[in-house]
Design a protein around this motif. Structure first.
Motif, PDB file in Angstrom:
ATOM      1  N   ILE A 106       0.547  -1.346  -0.121  1.00 12.77           N
ATOM      2  CA  ILE A 106      -0.052   0.102  -0.057  1.00 12.77           C
ATOM      3  C   ILE A 106       0.905   1.334  -0.103  1.00 12.77           C
ATOM      4  O   ILE A 106       1.762   1.236   0.821  1.00 12.77           O
ATOM      5  N   ASP A 107       0.455   2.155  -0.921  1.00 14.36           N
ATOM      6  CA  ASP A 107       1.427   3.536  -1.015  1.00 14.36           C
ATOM      7  C   ASP A 107       0.401   4.489  -0.907  1.00 14.36           C
ATOM      8  O   ASP A 107      -0.665   4.625  -1.320  1.00 14.36           O
ATOM      9  N   ASN A 108       0.577   5.425   0.235  1.00 16.52           N
ATOM     10  CA  ASN A 108      -0.067   6.605   0.523  1.00 16.52           C
ATOM     11  C   ASN A 108       0.648   7.904   0.159  1.00 16.52           C
ATOM     12  O   ASN A 108       1.735   8.046   0.378  1.00 16.52           O
ATOM     13  N   PHE A 109      -0.117   8.826  -0.634  1.00 17.93           N
ATOM     14  CA  PHE A 109       0.595  10.100  -0.784  1.00 17.93           C
ATOM     15  C   PHE A 109      -0.493  11.316  -1.181  1.00 17.93           C
ATOM     16  O   PHE A 109      -1.657  10.797  -1.187  1.00 17.93           O
ATOM     17  N   ALA A 110       0.121  12.450  -1.418  1.00  9.72           N
ATOM     18  CA  ALA A 110      -1.006  13.673  -1.440  1.00  9.72           C
ATOM     19  C   ALA A 110      -0.440  14.168  -2.689  1.00  9.72           C
ATOM     20  O   ALA A 110       0.721  14.204  -2.885  1.00  9.72           O
ATOM     21  N   VAL A 111      -1.537  14.941  -3.425  1.00  8.30           N
ATOM     22  CA  VAL A 111      -0.943  15.953  -4.278  1.00  8.30           C
ATOM     23  C   VAL A 111      -1.600  17.110  -4.218  1.00  8.30           C
ATOM     24  O   VAL A 111      -2.789  17.349  -3.861  1.00  8.30           O
ATOM     25  N   LEU A 112      -0.667  18.222  -4.127  1.00  7.98           N
ATOM     26  CA  LEU A 112      -1.257  19.558  -3.747  1.00  7.98           C
ATOM     27  C   LEU A 112      -1.155  20.256  -5.267  1.00  7.98           C
ATOM     28  O   LEU A 112       0.036  20.273  -5.825  1.00  7.98           O
TER      29      LEU A 112
END
Length: 239
Positions: free
Chosen positions: A198-204
């Motif tokens: 599982i890979d968690n990330f955010a895009v701003l």
């Protein structure tokens, strides 16, 4: 409360449980108190107050249902939409609820009002596209209509699972959209076992809203985006 939502309206902070139930609606208000001759220090001036839930919460057989959308109107009313129950308005002055209609607000989660544009901005209830709505034009028979549907969508890649999205106002027509995603990749070990990575990330993403065109229509212009990866995804985020 579990997974609460909150809005500031009037001179108080209002907190609601995502799945409303009796006791799941409170207000934090500042109440100055007069000095007295007591040797003990005065109690805090900020106090919590338990408020009544919408009428449907008290109906027999009610099963706690998540609030799908919410916002503040005219700094005097809190609107919430709940699937199957429609939209209700809480009037701050009287402390009473009224049903606005059987329809639901056309947003997913929170929508904020920006007086400089006379618009509510948020995310669509059907997709992740930024949208706006004139809530004051809503009637009991029909809900508010979406405006500026042709705004450019914030595209995502295939396989990205959307978790949460936030719209942050930076002032002077500038916004930042913070969107949290997750990807899941199933891998087989040498022993034949399947495990998930599982890979968690955010895009701003930076956005700018301004009047453009011959008729002065509002336009949302997208600027650069930045991706940030996390080792773990927390249960909540504050912006």
């Amino acid at each position: 409360m579990w997974n609460p939502i909150s809005v500031a309206a009037g001179n108080a902070l209002y907190v609601l449980d995502d799945k409303l139930h009796p006791g799941g609606f409170e207000a934090l208000r500042y109440e100055p108190r007069a000095r007295d001759l007591s040797p003990f220090p005065p109690s805090p001036d900020w106090r919590w107050h338990c408020l009544p839930p919408p009428p449907y919460v008290l109906e027999p057989g009610y099963a706690p249902t998540s609030i799908s959308a919410y916002t503040v109107v005219d700094d005097s009313e809190i609107w919430i939409s709940t699937p199957g129950f429609g939209t209700y308005s809480f009037k701050i002055a009287s402390g009473l609820w009224r049903k606005a209609g059987d329809w639901e607000l056309p947003f997913r989660g929170r929508a904020d009002y920006f007086p400089e544009y006379n618009l509510w901005l948020g995310f669509s209830s059907q997709d992740s596209m930024l949208c706006s709505s004139n809530l004051k034009a809503a009637s009991v028979q029909s809900g508010p209509e979406l405006l500026n549907k042709d705004w450019e969508d914030l595209h995502t890649h295939e396989g990205w699972i959307s978790r949460r999205s936030f719209l942050v106002h930076l002032g002077f027509g500038k916004f930042c959209v913070a969107r949290f995603f997750q990807t899941v990749e199933n891998k087989a070990s040498e022993a034949g076992d399947i495990h998930s990575q599982i890979d968690n990330f955010a895009v701003l993403t930076g956005l700018m809203l301004h009047h453009g065109g011959v008729n002065g229509d509002l336009r949302m212009i997208r600027h650069r985006s930045q991706l940030y990866r996390f080792r773990a995804m927390t249960s909540g985020w504050v912006f």
